[in-house]
Scaffold this motif. Structure first.
Motif, PDB file in Angstrom:
ATOM      1  N   GLN A 182      -6.991   0.728  -0.237  1.00 27.82           N
ATOM      2  CA  GLN A 182      -7.377  -0.335   0.690  1.00 27.82           C
ATOM      3  C   GLN A 182      -8.428   0.157   1.694  1.00 27.82           C
TER       4      GLN A 182
ATOM      5  N   SER B  47       0.829  -1.208   0.000  1.00 27.71           N
ATOM      6  CA  SER B  47       0.000   0.000   0.000  1.00 27.71           C
ATOM      7  C   SER B  47       0.858   1.251   0.000  1.00 27.71           C
TER       8      SER B  47
ATOM      9  N   GLY C 255      -3.045  -2.782   6.748  1.00 29.13           N
ATOM     10  CA  GLY C 255      -4.402  -3.295   6.908  1.00 29.13           C
ATOM     11  C   GLY C 255      -4.475  -4.602   7.677  1.00 29.13           C
TER      12      GLY C 255
ATOM     13  N   ASP D 278      -6.167  -1.773  -4.612  1.00 26.81           N
ATOM     14  CA  ASP D 278      -5.524  -2.316  -3.417  1.00 26.81           C
ATOM     15  C   ASP D 278      -6.538  -3.168  -2.651  1.00 26.81           C
TER      16      ASP D 278
END
Ligand SMILES: Nc1ncnc2c1ncn2[C@@H]1O[C@H](COP(=O)(O)OP(=O)(O)OP(=O)(O)O)[C@@H](O)[C@H]1O
Ligand SMILES: [Mg+2]
Length: 496
Positions: free
Chosen positions: A80, A38, A400, A161
């Motif tokens: 994301q 990311s 994440g 993402d």
């Protein structure tokens, strides 16, 4: 991208990474949680300035990249964490960054805007009213809006993402068809996912990152799944699923649901039991009621018009989180960001949150035993392999997957009587998944009852003692351990 380096305090997120995207290709980017995927994307999006390296678009060096120049250069991103504006409606979110249609020169032409956005949504096969506010949408719908935003004005590069972690199988296939049709029209795609089978289905090339470094870029055809995992993990990976005895002995019932019917009709006459030492899977297609039932035990969402819930044999009326925690229930919610974490708080603070009283010096002063809390947090971080600078780091700066692990750590610390896991491995990399399955089994072996709610048939077959299947809010099948397979579960979900 040449020699891209991005350093955060205490972390080198990307170090001298080379990455190239060819015209008309789908290029997958993979790596474990915290590998730097990311971050690399955010550098490309102009969100983070790079500390070193160069970026070229069609051979031209790009100096000052900002989200606006990135957009002007034809790059579109689905990040994301979605990055929608919750207070705006669907249409406003979708045109964000593109010019609004005007009438009389300076008045926004809402009718035209809504019509246009409506047709874009329709092209994507999405039936959402453009005037609805984003915060009223389900998570899957929000993803659809984010996708529509990225596709609203076509760019030459589309970066996604982990777009599929909250989508159903059908939606994933639709998205893939869409991506392929964009590629046929000349768009190039960077695709990030932890579902490695998607990489093989969709991409032509794959780049593997590990610990902020690039391991390799290779043709997807010249590599297989286990080799890809090996490159990501940097060694031979541990076994994904734990070994489970058939017909293990379980204890007395922890959770009993007795003919539950919810007011909104999403659950109908639902009866089920979870025993001590038992991992019970609960699944179904989207909207079948399994996710709703999980949340309802925490007093979120569905309310019941009839039936009852017993916890350890005593009536339990789910009213809210405090109530549930007091009765010994833990919940890993599907939506970790909004429901499972406080981003501005530190890792250790999040981990002890459901267990606060235990760490108070005394209830009157409300002073927390900081050192002890920190030590406990550190231990959880170690056993779950949470990649972070330390327990003092704010949760919002974690990758994440590592955020998800913090949510899990919170409940592992507390050893609940009943742990409800709602899609616990979304966005989690392969080795952390193995870790989590092992922990879930260990918790069960130590006496907790586990309700494992998931839409991934594969993992249910790998981790559960038995699996219950819902269809339109009704319990339609129960599969015991010795008959468990992903195939059996899918058939039962579809009613085959
Ligand atoms: N804003 C930030 N501040 C400090 N550290 C950060 C920040 N963003 C990312 N990091 C750190 O940089 C590293 C790489 O994170 P990144 O989000 O790029 O991982 P990822 O590969 O996308 O992982 P995941 O699969 O979990 O999403 C992690 O150690 C993370 O904690
Ligand atoms: Mg990430």
């Amino acid at each position: 991208m040449k020699g891209i380096t991005k350093v955060f305090p205490g972390t080198v997120a990307c170090e001298a990474i080379d990455f190239d995207l060819r015209a008309g290709e789908i290029h997958a980017l993979v790596g474990q949680n915290g590998a730097g995927k990311s971050t690399l994307i955010r550098v490309l999006a102009g969100i983070y300035p790079r500390d070193a390296g160069e970026i070229f678009i069609e051979g031209e060096p790009v100096e000052h990249l900002t989200p606006w120049t990135a957009h002007d250069l034809g790059m579109r991103f689905i990040h994301q964490e979605l990055n929608l504006v919750p207070q705006f409606n669907v249409a406003e979110n979708i045109v964000l960054g593109d010019p609004y249609p005007f009438r009389f020169g300076r008045l926004i032409d809402w009718r035209r805007l809504n019509r246009h956005v409506g047709s874009v949504l329709a092209d994507l096969g999405i039936s959402i009213d453009p005037r609805r506010s984003v915060q009223s949408l389900s998570v899957a719908e929000q993803w659809m809006v984010a996708i529509a935003r990225a596709l609203y004005s076509r760019g030459r590069v589309l970066v996604m993402d982990e777009p599929t972690s909250s989508l159903t199988r059908e939606d994933v296939q639709e998205l893939f068809d869409l991506v392929r049709s964009l590629v046929a029209k000349g768009t190039s795609v960077i695709y990030i996912s932890h579902r490695l089978e998607e990489v093989f289905e969709l991409a032509q090339r794959v780049t593997v990152l590990r610990d902020g470094h690039k391991v390799t870029t290779t043709d997807v055809d010249s590599i297989d799944l286990s080799e890809l995992v090996r490159l990501m993990v940097g060694g031979s990976p541990q076994k994904l699923y734990p070994t489970i005895e058939e017909d293990r002995s379980v204890g007395k019932p922890v959770l009993q649901a007795d003919e539950l019917t919810s007011i909104d009709g999403r659950l109908v006459d639902l009866s089920l039991e979870v025993h001590e030492r038992e991992v019970v899977g609960l699944t179904g297609l989207l909207g079948a009621g399994h996710n709703e039932f999980a949340d309802s035990l925490f007093g979120v969402g569905a309310q019941f018009s009839s039936g009852q819930v017993l916890l350890d044999g005593k009536p339990y009326e789910p009213r809210g989180a405090r109530d549930a925690i007091g009765r010994g229930i833990g919940l890993v919610p599907a939506e970790r960001r909004s429901q499972g974490l406080i981003g501005e708080m530190r890792i250790w603070e999040n981990i002890i949150l459901a267990h606060l009283r235990h760490f108070l010096i005394d209830p009157i002063t409300q002073i927390i035993r900081h050192r002890e809390a920190n030590r406990e947090a550190l231990e959880q971080m170690r056993s779950l392999r949470i990649v972070a600078v330390g327990p003092e780091q704010e949760v919002r700066y974690l990758s994440g997957g590592n955020q998800q692990k913090v949510v899990l750590a919170k409940w592992l610390l507390r050893r609940p009587r009943l742990l409800v896991l709602n899609e616990p491995t979304r966005g989690i990399d392969v080795s952390a998944k193995a870790e989590i399955y092992g922990l879930v089994r260990r918790l069960a072996d130590e006496g907790s009852g586990i309700l494992f709610v998931s839409t991934e048939a594969e993992e249910l077959a790998g981790v559960c003692d038995r699996v219950l299947i819902l269809r339109q809010g009704r319990l339609v099948a129960e599969i015991p351990r010795r008959e468990l397979s992903a195939q059996r579960i899918m058939e039962a979900c579809y009613g085959g």
